[in-house]
Design an enzyme around this catalytic site. Structure first.
Site, PDB file in Angstrom:
ATOM      1  N   ILE A  65       6.831  67.519  46.730  1.00 26.33           N
ATOM      2  CA  ILE A  65       8.089  67.162  46.545  1.00 26.33           C
ATOM      3  C   ILE A  65       8.050  65.803  45.631  1.00 26.33           C
ATOM      4  CG2 ILE A  65      10.362  66.855  47.392  1.00 26.33           C
ATOM      5  CD1 ILE A  65       9.867  69.336  49.144  1.00 26.33           C
ATOM      6  N   THR A  97      -0.484  69.038  64.664  1.00 28.05           N
ATOM      7  CA  THR A  97      -0.950  69.278  63.221  1.00 28.05           C
ATOM      8  C   THR A  97      -2.394  69.716  63.561  1.00 28.05           C
ATOM      9  OG1 THR A  97      -0.082  67.213  62.260  1.00 28.05           O
ATOM     10  CG2 THR A  97      -2.122  68.174  61.436  1.00 28.05           C
ATOM     11  N   TYR A 151      -2.508  63.649  67.490  1.00 33.50           N
ATOM     12  CA  TYR A 151      -3.742  64.313  66.823  1.00 33.50           C
ATOM     13  C   TYR A 151      -4.602  64.456  68.248  1.00 33.50           C
ATOM     14  CZ  TYR A 151      -3.301  63.961  61.928  1.00 33.50           C
ATOM     15  OH  TYR A 151      -2.980  63.839  60.704  1.00 33.50           O
TER      16      TYR A 151
END
Length: 368
Positions: free
Chosen positions: A298, A171, A145
Protein backbone atom coordinates in the site's frame (compact mmCIF):
# COMPACT_ATOMS: atom_id res chain seq x y z
CA UNK A 1 23.34 12.75 12.91
CA UNK A 2 24.15 10.58 15.93
CA UNK A 3 27.01 8.07 15.88
CA UNK A 4 26.28 4.74 17.63
CA UNK A 5 28.76 1.86 17.41
CA UNK A 6 30.16 3.47 14.28
CA UNK A 7 26.69 3.70 12.73
CA UNK A 8 25.42 7.11 11.62
CA UNK A 9 21.83 7.48 12.83
CA UNK A 10 19.52 10.26 11.73
CA UNK A 11 18.31 12.41 14.60
CA UNK A 12 16.14 14.69 12.47
CA UNK A 13 13.01 16.11 14.06
CA UNK A 14 11.28 18.31 11.52
CA UNK A 15 8.30 18.57 9.18
CA UNK A 16 8.85 17.16 5.71
CA UNK A 17 7.19 17.70 2.37
CA UNK A 18 5.32 14.58 1.32
CA UNK A 19 4.09 14.50 -2.28
CA UNK A 20 3.23 10.81 -1.94
CA UNK A 21 4.53 7.91 0.12
CA UNK A 22 6.44 6.33 -2.77
CA UNK A 23 8.68 9.38 -3.17
CA UNK A 24 10.01 9.05 0.39
CA UNK A 25 12.18 6.04 -0.44
CA UNK A 26 14.59 7.91 -2.70
CA UNK A 27 14.94 10.75 -0.21
CA UNK A 28 15.57 8.40 2.71
CA UNK A 29 18.20 6.50 0.74
CA UNK A 30 20.31 9.65 0.79
CA UNK A 31 20.64 9.58 4.58
CA UNK A 32 20.23 5.96 5.72
CA UNK A 33 23.54 4.05 5.48
CA UNK A 34 23.71 1.59 2.58
CA UNK A 35 23.50 -1.68 4.52
CA UNK A 36 20.61 -0.53 6.66
CA UNK A 37 18.76 0.89 3.67
CA UNK A 38 19.14 -2.43 1.87
CA UNK A 39 17.75 -4.25 4.90
CA UNK A 40 14.74 -1.93 5.15
CA UNK A 41 13.92 -1.66 1.46
CA UNK A 42 14.87 -5.11 0.19
CA UNK A 43 12.80 -8.17 -0.55
CA UNK A 44 13.78 -11.80 -0.96
CA UNK A 45 15.67 -13.33 -3.89
CA UNK A 46 15.11 -11.26 -7.07
CA UNK A 47 12.23 -9.35 -5.39
CA UNK A 48 9.57 -10.59 -7.81
CA UNK A 49 6.92 -10.83 -5.06
CA UNK A 50 7.95 -7.44 -3.72
CA UNK A 51 7.15 -5.96 -7.14
CA UNK A 52 3.91 -7.95 -7.39
CA UNK A 53 2.71 -6.33 -4.18
CA UNK A 54 2.48 -3.03 -6.04
CA UNK A 55 1.39 -4.48 -9.38
CA UNK A 56 -1.50 -6.37 -7.80
CA UNK A 57 -3.32 -3.11 -7.03
CA UNK A 58 -3.74 -2.58 -10.79
CA UNK A 59 -5.90 -5.69 -10.99
CA UNK A 60 -8.95 -3.93 -9.56
CA UNK A 61 -10.29 -0.45 -10.25
CA UNK A 62 -12.57 1.97 -8.43
CA UNK A 63 -15.79 3.12 -10.08
CA UNK A 64 -16.11 6.92 -9.87
CA UNK A 65 -19.47 7.99 -8.43
CA UNK A 66 -21.35 11.29 -8.78
CA UNK A 67 -24.61 12.75 -7.41
CA UNK A 68 -23.99 11.03 -4.08
CA UNK A 69 -24.25 14.02 -1.70
CA UNK A 70 -20.90 13.08 -0.17
CA UNK A 71 -18.94 15.82 1.59
CA UNK A 72 -15.96 15.61 3.95
CA UNK A 73 -15.74 11.81 4.19
CA UNK A 74 -15.19 10.42 7.67
CA UNK A 75 -12.20 8.08 8.05
CA UNK A 76 -12.64 7.11 11.69
CA UNK A 77 -13.32 3.45 12.37
CA UNK A 78 -13.53 0.84 15.09
CA UNK A 79 -11.32 -2.23 15.18
CA UNK A 80 -11.81 -4.97 17.75
CA UNK A 81 -13.64 -2.50 19.98
CA UNK A 82 -10.93 0.17 19.65
CA UNK A 83 -11.97 3.56 18.30
CA UNK A 84 -9.47 4.90 15.74
CA UNK A 85 -9.29 8.14 13.79
CA UNK A 86 -7.78 6.39 10.76
CA UNK A 87 -7.96 2.88 9.30
CA UNK A 88 -4.21 3.03 8.64
CA UNK A 89 -1.93 1.42 11.23
CA UNK A 90 1.81 1.02 11.70
CA UNK A 91 2.78 -2.66 11.51
CA UNK A 92 5.42 -4.30 13.72
CA UNK A 93 8.38 -3.29 11.58
CA UNK A 94 11.67 -4.15 13.27
CA UNK A 95 14.77 -2.10 14.08
CA UNK A 96 13.46 1.39 13.48
CA UNK A 97 16.56 2.74 15.20
CA UNK A 98 18.27 2.16 11.86
CA UNK A 99 16.23 5.12 10.59
CA UNK A 100 16.23 7.48 13.56
CA UNK A 101 17.78 7.62 17.01
CA UNK A 102 14.29 7.90 18.56
CA UNK A 103 13.27 4.68 16.80
CA UNK A 104 9.80 3.26 17.48
CA UNK A 105 9.29 5.88 20.17
CA UNK A 106 8.91 8.65 17.59
CA UNK A 107 6.68 6.49 15.40
CA UNK A 108 4.51 5.71 18.42
CA UNK A 109 4.22 9.41 19.26
CA UNK A 110 3.17 10.20 15.70
CA UNK A 111 0.48 7.53 15.53
CA UNK A 112 -0.80 8.45 18.98
CA UNK A 113 -1.07 12.10 17.93
CA UNK A 114 -3.07 11.05 14.85
CA UNK A 115 -5.38 8.72 16.75
CA UNK A 116 -3.94 5.65 15.02
CA UNK A 117 -2.84 2.18 16.04
CA UNK A 118 0.74 0.90 16.14
CA UNK A 119 2.36 -2.47 16.78
CA UNK A 120 5.86 -3.14 18.15
CA UNK A 121 8.11 -5.97 17.01
CA UNK A 122 10.19 -8.07 19.41
CA UNK A 123 13.07 -7.02 17.17
CA UNK A 124 12.35 -3.33 17.63
CA UNK A 125 14.94 -0.84 18.79
CA UNK A 126 12.74 0.28 21.72
CA UNK A 127 11.70 -1.73 24.76
CA UNK A 128 8.03 -2.52 25.24
CA UNK A 129 7.97 -0.17 28.24
CA UNK A 130 9.52 2.73 26.33
CA UNK A 131 7.21 2.11 23.39
CA UNK A 132 4.16 2.17 25.66
CA UNK A 133 5.36 5.33 27.38
CA UNK A 134 5.81 7.09 24.03
CA UNK A 135 2.29 6.06 23.02
CA UNK A 136 0.93 7.74 26.15
CA UNK A 137 -2.20 5.61 26.37
CA UNK A 138 -2.84 5.21 22.64
CA UNK A 139 -3.86 1.70 21.50
CA UNK A 140 -0.87 -0.53 20.80
CA UNK A 141 -0.27 -4.16 19.86
CA UNK A 142 2.80 -6.33 20.43
CA UNK A 143 4.30 -8.88 18.06
CA UNK A 144 6.38 -11.61 19.73
CA UNK A 145 8.78 -13.61 17.61
CA UNK A 146 8.45 -16.90 19.38
CA UNK A 147 11.74 -18.21 20.74
CA UNK A 148 12.82 -21.78 21.42
CA UNK A 149 13.08 -20.59 25.03
CA UNK A 150 9.57 -20.62 26.51
CA UNK A 151 10.62 -18.62 29.58
CA UNK A 152 11.79 -15.86 27.25
CA UNK A 153 8.44 -15.96 25.42
CA UNK A 154 6.55 -15.67 28.68
CA UNK A 155 8.69 -12.78 29.89
CA UNK A 156 7.94 -10.85 26.70
CA UNK A 157 4.22 -11.57 26.94
CA UNK A 158 4.22 -10.57 30.62
CA UNK A 159 5.82 -7.25 29.76
CA UNK A 160 3.40 -6.68 26.90
CA UNK A 161 0.40 -7.20 29.16
CA UNK A 162 1.92 -5.16 31.98
CA UNK A 163 2.40 -2.23 29.61
CA UNK A 164 -1.14 -2.24 28.29
CA UNK A 165 -0.82 -3.87 24.87
CA UNK A 166 -4.34 -4.49 23.51
CA UNK A 167 -3.55 -7.58 21.41
CA UNK A 168 -0.78 -9.98 20.48
CA UNK A 169 0.23 -10.43 16.85
CA UNK A 170 1.59 -13.91 16.21
CA UNK A 171 3.72 -13.71 13.07
CA UNK A 172 3.51 -17.18 11.56
CA UNK A 173 5.40 -16.67 8.29
CA UNK A 174 8.85 -16.11 9.78
CA UNK A 175 10.09 -19.37 11.20
CA UNK A 176 13.19 -18.43 9.24
CA UNK A 177 14.19 -15.46 7.12
CA UNK A 178 13.68 -15.24 3.38
CA UNK A 179 16.84 -15.13 1.26
CA UNK A 180 17.49 -11.39 1.12
CA UNK A 181 20.18 -10.71 -1.43
CA UNK A 182 20.73 -7.07 -0.43
CA UNK A 183 21.81 -8.20 3.04
CA UNK A 184 24.22 -10.71 1.52
CA UNK A 185 25.71 -8.17 -0.87
CA UNK A 186 26.12 -5.59 1.90
CA UNK A 187 27.17 -8.17 4.52
CA UNK A 188 24.62 -6.42 6.71
CA UNK A 189 24.71 -6.96 10.46
CA UNK A 190 22.66 -4.97 12.91
CA UNK A 191 24.81 -2.16 14.33
CA UNK A 192 22.26 -1.23 17.00
CA UNK A 193 20.96 -3.58 19.73
CA UNK A 194 17.41 -4.88 19.64
CA UNK A 195 16.22 -3.55 22.95
CA UNK A 196 13.88 -6.35 23.99
CA UNK A 197 16.50 -9.01 23.29
CA UNK A 198 19.16 -7.02 25.14
CA UNK A 199 17.04 -6.39 28.18
CA UNK A 200 16.08 -10.04 28.50
CA UNK A 201 19.65 -11.31 28.02
CA UNK A 202 18.80 -13.31 24.92
CA UNK A 203 21.50 -11.72 22.77
CA UNK A 204 21.14 -8.15 21.71
CA UNK A 205 21.03 -8.72 17.96
CA UNK A 206 23.95 -6.33 17.51
CA UNK A 207 26.58 -7.76 15.19
CA UNK A 208 24.19 -10.35 13.75
CA UNK A 209 22.33 -10.56 10.47
CA UNK A 210 18.60 -11.19 10.33
CA UNK A 211 19.13 -14.84 9.31
CA UNK A 212 21.10 -15.51 12.50
CA UNK A 213 18.46 -13.79 14.61
CA UNK A 214 15.66 -15.83 13.04
CA UNK A 215 17.71 -18.97 13.64
CA UNK A 216 17.29 -18.42 17.38
CA UNK A 217 13.51 -18.22 16.97
CA UNK A 218 11.06 -21.11 16.94
CA UNK A 219 11.13 -22.96 13.62
CA UNK A 220 7.89 -24.82 14.31
CA UNK A 221 4.68 -22.86 14.88
CA UNK A 222 1.35 -24.68 14.84
CA UNK A 223 -2.28 -23.79 15.57
CA UNK A 224 -1.90 -24.73 19.25
CA UNK A 225 0.33 -21.68 19.73
CA UNK A 226 -2.69 -19.39 19.26
CA UNK A 227 -4.63 -20.81 22.20
CA UNK A 228 -1.48 -21.07 24.30
CA UNK A 229 -0.76 -17.34 23.91
CA UNK A 230 -4.41 -16.35 24.35
CA UNK A 231 -4.75 -18.41 27.52
CA UNK A 232 -1.48 -17.10 28.97
CA UNK A 233 -2.14 -13.42 28.28
CA UNK A 234 -5.95 -13.25 28.24
CA UNK A 235 -5.48 -11.02 25.17
CA UNK A 236 -6.80 -11.46 21.63
CA UNK A 237 -4.32 -13.12 19.27
CA UNK A 238 -4.02 -11.94 15.67
CA UNK A 239 -2.30 -14.30 13.23
CA UNK A 240 -0.03 -12.49 10.76
CA UNK A 241 1.34 -13.86 7.51
CA UNK A 242 -1.84 -15.41 6.14
CA UNK A 243 -1.73 -15.78 2.32
CA UNK A 244 -3.98 -18.78 1.84
CA UNK A 245 -7.65 -19.28 2.78
CA UNK A 246 -6.79 -22.70 4.19
CA UNK A 247 -4.50 -21.05 6.75
CA UNK A 248 -7.18 -18.48 7.55
CA UNK A 249 -9.55 -21.33 8.40
CA UNK A 250 -6.89 -23.05 10.51
CA UNK A 251 -6.21 -19.86 12.45
CA UNK A 252 -9.88 -19.08 13.11
CA UNK A 253 -10.62 -22.66 14.17
CA UNK A 254 -7.68 -22.41 16.60
CA UNK A 255 -9.08 -19.25 18.20
CA UNK A 256 -7.53 -16.35 16.28
CA UNK A 257 -9.30 -13.08 17.06
CA UNK A 258 -8.28 -11.56 13.72
CA UNK A 259 -6.52 -12.52 10.49
CA UNK A 260 -3.58 -10.48 9.22
CA UNK A 261 -3.12 -10.89 5.45
CA UNK A 262 0.53 -10.16 4.65
CA UNK A 263 3.49 -11.57 2.75
CA UNK A 264 5.90 -9.65 4.97
CA UNK A 265 6.35 -6.97 2.34
CA UNK A 266 7.83 -9.46 -0.12
CA UNK A 267 10.62 -10.36 2.29
CA UNK A 268 9.85 -14.04 2.88
CA UNK A 269 8.65 -16.46 0.16
CA UNK A 270 9.60 -15.09 -3.23
CA UNK A 271 7.50 -16.40 -6.11
CA UNK A 272 4.26 -16.04 -4.19
CA UNK A 273 1.46 -13.74 -5.37
CA UNK A 274 1.05 -10.10 -4.50
CA UNK A 275 -0.71 -9.85 -1.17
CA UNK A 276 -3.67 -7.90 -2.60
CA UNK A 277 -4.30 -10.68 -5.13
CA UNK A 278 -5.00 -13.20 -2.35
CA UNK A 279 -7.12 -10.89 -0.20
CA UNK A 280 -10.44 -11.57 -2.01
CA UNK A 281 -10.45 -15.34 -1.50
CA UNK A 282 -9.26 -15.01 2.09
CA UNK A 283 -12.02 -12.49 2.81
CA UNK A 284 -14.57 -14.96 1.40
CA UNK A 285 -13.19 -17.74 3.61
CA UNK A 286 -13.18 -15.53 6.71
CA UNK A 287 -16.76 -14.43 5.95
CA UNK A 288 -16.63 -11.64 8.53
CA UNK A 289 -16.26 -14.10 11.42
CA UNK A 290 -13.24 -12.11 12.57
CA UNK A 291 -11.76 -8.81 11.33
CA UNK A 292 -8.93 -8.64 8.79
CA UNK A 293 -5.77 -6.53 8.76
CA UNK A 294 -4.03 -6.19 5.41
CA UNK A 295 -0.53 -5.09 4.43
CA UNK A 296 2.12 -5.36 1.71
CA UNK A 297 2.34 -2.80 -1.07
CA UNK A 298 0.00 0.00 0.00
CA UNK A 299 1.41 3.37 -1.09
CA UNK A 300 -1.56 5.52 -2.14
CA UNK A 301 -5.00 6.50 -0.91
CA UNK A 302 -6.54 4.47 -3.72
CA UNK A 303 -4.68 1.37 -2.43
CA UNK A 304 -6.17 1.90 1.02
CA UNK A 305 -9.63 2.19 -0.54
CA UNK A 306 -9.20 -0.96 -2.64
CA UNK A 307 -7.99 -3.02 0.33
CA UNK A 308 -10.93 -1.97 2.50
CA UNK A 309 -13.37 -2.57 -0.35
CA UNK A 310 -11.92 -6.07 -0.82
CA UNK A 311 -12.41 -7.27 2.73
CA UNK A 312 -9.85 -5.60 4.99
CA UNK A 313 -10.96 -3.80 8.14
CA UNK A 314 -7.62 -2.12 8.77
CA UNK A 315 -4.57 -1.58 6.57
CA UNK A 316 -0.93 -1.36 7.58
CA UNK A 317 1.90 0.53 5.88
CA UNK A 318 5.49 -0.04 6.94
CA UNK A 319 8.49 1.07 4.90
CA UNK A 320 7.23 4.57 3.92
CA UNK A 321 6.71 5.53 7.56
CA UNK A 322 10.23 4.36 8.39
CA UNK A 323 11.56 6.51 5.56
CA UNK A 324 9.57 9.45 6.96
CA UNK A 325 11.03 8.66 10.38
CA UNK A 326 14.54 8.97 8.96
CA UNK A 327 13.71 12.23 7.20
CA UNK A 328 11.86 13.97 10.01
CA UNK A 329 11.38 11.88 13.14
CA UNK A 330 7.97 12.12 14.78
CA UNK A 331 6.99 15.13 12.69
CA UNK A 332 7.99 13.37 9.49
CA UNK A 333 5.83 10.35 10.33
CA UNK A 334 2.94 12.67 11.21
CA UNK A 335 3.31 14.36 7.83
CA UNK A 336 3.37 11.05 5.94
CA UNK A 337 0.31 9.75 7.78
CA UNK A 338 -1.55 13.02 7.19
CA UNK A 339 -0.78 12.76 3.46
CA UNK A 340 -2.06 9.21 3.03
CA UNK A 341 -5.15 10.07 5.08
CA UNK A 342 -5.75 13.09 2.85
CA UNK A 343 -5.36 11.03 -0.32
CA UNK A 344 -7.73 8.42 1.04
CA UNK A 345 -10.38 11.03 1.83
CA UNK A 346 -10.12 12.41 -1.71
CA UNK A 347 -10.65 8.92 -3.15
CA UNK A 348 -13.58 8.33 -0.79
CA UNK A 349 -15.33 11.47 -1.98
CA UNK A 350 -14.73 10.79 -5.68
CA UNK A 351 -16.01 7.24 -5.18
CA UNK A 352 -19.14 8.48 -3.41
CA UNK A 353 -18.42 7.01 0.01
CA UNK A 354 -19.05 8.92 3.23
CA UNK A 355 -17.82 6.40 5.81
CA UNK A 356 -15.48 3.44 6.15
CA UNK A 357 -18.52 1.16 6.12
CA UNK A 358 -19.50 2.66 2.77
CA UNK A 359 -16.03 1.85 1.46
CA UNK A 360 -16.29 -1.73 2.70
CA UNK A 361 -19.61 -2.09 0.86
CA UNK A 362 -18.21 -0.76 -2.42
CA UNK A 363 -17.92 -3.09 -5.41
CA UNK A 364 -14.69 -2.69 -7.37
CA UNK A 365 -14.27 -3.22 -11.10
CA UNK A 366 -12.30 -6.38 -11.96
CA UNK A 367 -10.76 -5.60 -15.33
CA UNK A 368 -7.51 -7.55 -15.00
Amino acid sequence: MTMVNGYEQSDREKHIKVVDLESLEAEAQKIIPTGAFGYISGGSEDEWTLRQNRKSFTHKQIYPRVLTDVEKPEISTNFMGIDLKTPIMMPPLAAQGLANSQSEKDTARAFAAAGGLMALSTYGSATIADFAKAGNGAPQFFQPYMSKNDDFNKSLLDEAKRNGMKAIILTADSTLGGYREADVINNFQFPIPMANLEKLSQGAGKGQGIAAIYAAAAQKIGPDEIKKIADYTDLPVIVKGIQNPVDAELAIDAGAAAIYVSNHGGRQLNGGPGSFDVLPEIAVAVAKRVPIIFDSGIRHGSDVFKALATGADLVAIGRPFVYALALGGQLGVEDALAEINREFQIVMQLAGTQTIEDVKNTKLADLS
